[in-house]
Scaffold this motif. Structure first.
Motif, PDB file in Angstrom:
ATOM      1  N   ILE A 186      54.013  -6.997   0.549  1.00 21.13           N
ATOM      2  CA  ILE A 186      52.715  -7.666   0.704  1.00 21.13           C
ATOM      3  C   ILE A 186      52.011  -7.737  -0.649  1.00 21.13           C
ATOM      4  O   ILE A 186      51.494  -8.786  -1.035  1.00 21.13           O
ATOM      5  N   LEU A 187      52.002  -6.632  -1.375  1.00 21.17           N
ATOM      6  CA  LEU A 187      51.351  -6.605  -2.678  1.00 21.17           C
ATOM      7  C   LEU A 187      51.986  -7.619  -3.629  1.00 21.17           C
ATOM      8  O   LEU A 187      51.280  -8.363  -4.317  1.00 21.17           O
ATOM      9  N   CYS A 188      53.301  -7.668  -3.657  1.00 19.21           N
ATOM     10  CA  CYS A 188      53.987  -8.613  -4.552  1.00 19.21           C
ATOM     11  C   CYS A 188      53.693 -10.065  -4.178  1.00 19.21           C
ATOM     12  O   CYS A 188      53.489 -10.902  -5.054  1.00 19.21           O
ATOM     13  N   THR A 189      53.688 -10.374  -2.864  1.00 10.99           N
ATOM     14  CA  THR A 189      53.415 -11.751  -2.468  1.00 10.99           C
ATOM     15  C   THR A 189      51.978 -12.144  -2.776  1.00 10.99           C
ATOM     16  O   THR A 189      51.718 -13.264  -3.213  1.00 10.99           O
ATOM     17  N   VAL A 190      51.039 -11.222  -2.585  1.00 10.60           N
ATOM     18  CA  VAL A 190      49.640 -11.535  -2.891  1.00 10.60           C
ATOM     19  C   VAL A 190      49.453 -11.733  -4.393  1.00 10.60           C
ATOM     20  O   VAL A 190      48.810 -12.687  -4.832  1.00 10.60           O
ATOM     21  N   LEU A 191      50.030 -10.845  -5.184  1.00 10.78           N
ATOM     22  CA  LEU A 191      49.914 -10.989  -6.631  1.00 10.78           C
ATOM     23  C   LEU A 191      50.634 -12.229  -7.133  1.00 10.78           C
ATOM     24  O   LEU A 191      50.171 -12.887  -8.063  1.00 10.78           O
TER      25      LEU A 191
END
Length: 75
Positions: A56-61
């Motif tokens: 989730i963090l990677c996709t948001v960033l």
């Protein structure tokens, strides 16, 4: 840049991925809290949740980086 009042925000792929991963993590936390799971299963579930939260963090960033590129006009 002004958007017209009749335009609706679209549900993009990034938003859909974040929603699905968030629902999975919430469900896994609920199951781990409500039911008494064996230690190995609970540990495995925690590792899987960490992987999904990292995703989730990677996709948001990733989406934020792309939106900054478009805002600057570097696409």
């Amino acid at each position: 840049m002004h958007s017209s009042p009749s335009s609706k925000p679209k549900l993009g792929l990034l938003n859909l991925i974040v929603i699905v991963l968030s629902i999975y993590v919430l469900g896994a936390l609920t199951i781990d809290t409500v039911y008494k799971l064996p230690a190995e299963t609970s540990t495995l579930l925690n590792y899987i949740m960490c992987v999904f939260l990292s995703g989730i963090l990677c996709t948001v960033l990733s989406g934020r980086k792309q939106s900054k590129i478009h805002a600057v006009g570097m696409d």
